[in-house]
Design a protein around this motif. Structure first.
Motif: not given
Length: 119
Positions: A41-47
């Motif tokens: 969840r903490q990495h989900a915003n990485r593009t």
């Protein structure tokens, strides 16, 4: 998420808590079904870089666009007196390991010396 353990796309660590898993994309397979790509969840915003931008970057690197931009910026800064050109020379000697390419095959023993006092 199924009972199977998934790996995070960004850190390659297993996602053990189902509440921590976020489905970020589905990759198509060449033959058969594709696969789901999961992340913590903490990495989900990485593009990741967009494919069009990646293609443009590769094309500009290959055709010399970046080199021309650098030379133009350097010329402009040099004309304005903003650049102090400094040359640095490194005289480090690098030797290959004895097992590197070109080394003698077989034993590691040295040849006897042909110099004075050799037996």
């Amino acid at each position: 998420m199924t009972d199977a353990m998934h790996l995070c796309r960004h850190c390659d660590q297993p996602i053990t808590d189902p509440k921590d898993a976020v489905l970020i994309t589905q990759e198509a397979g060449n033959s058969g079904p594709g696969r789901n790509v999961w992340a913590h969840r903490q990495h989900a915003n990485r593009t990741e870089p967009h494919p069009v931008a990646v293609r443009a970057h590769r094309r500009w690197a290959a055709d010399g666009t970046f080199d021309r931009m650098l030379r133009a910026a350097q010329a402009k800064a040099d004309a304005a007196g903003d650049v102090e050109w400094l040359v640095s020379v490194d005289s480090t000697v690098v030797r290959a390991h004895q097992h590197a390419a070109g080394a003698r095959k077989g034993s590691c023993a040295t040849r006897p010396s042909a110099g004075p006092g050799a037996v």
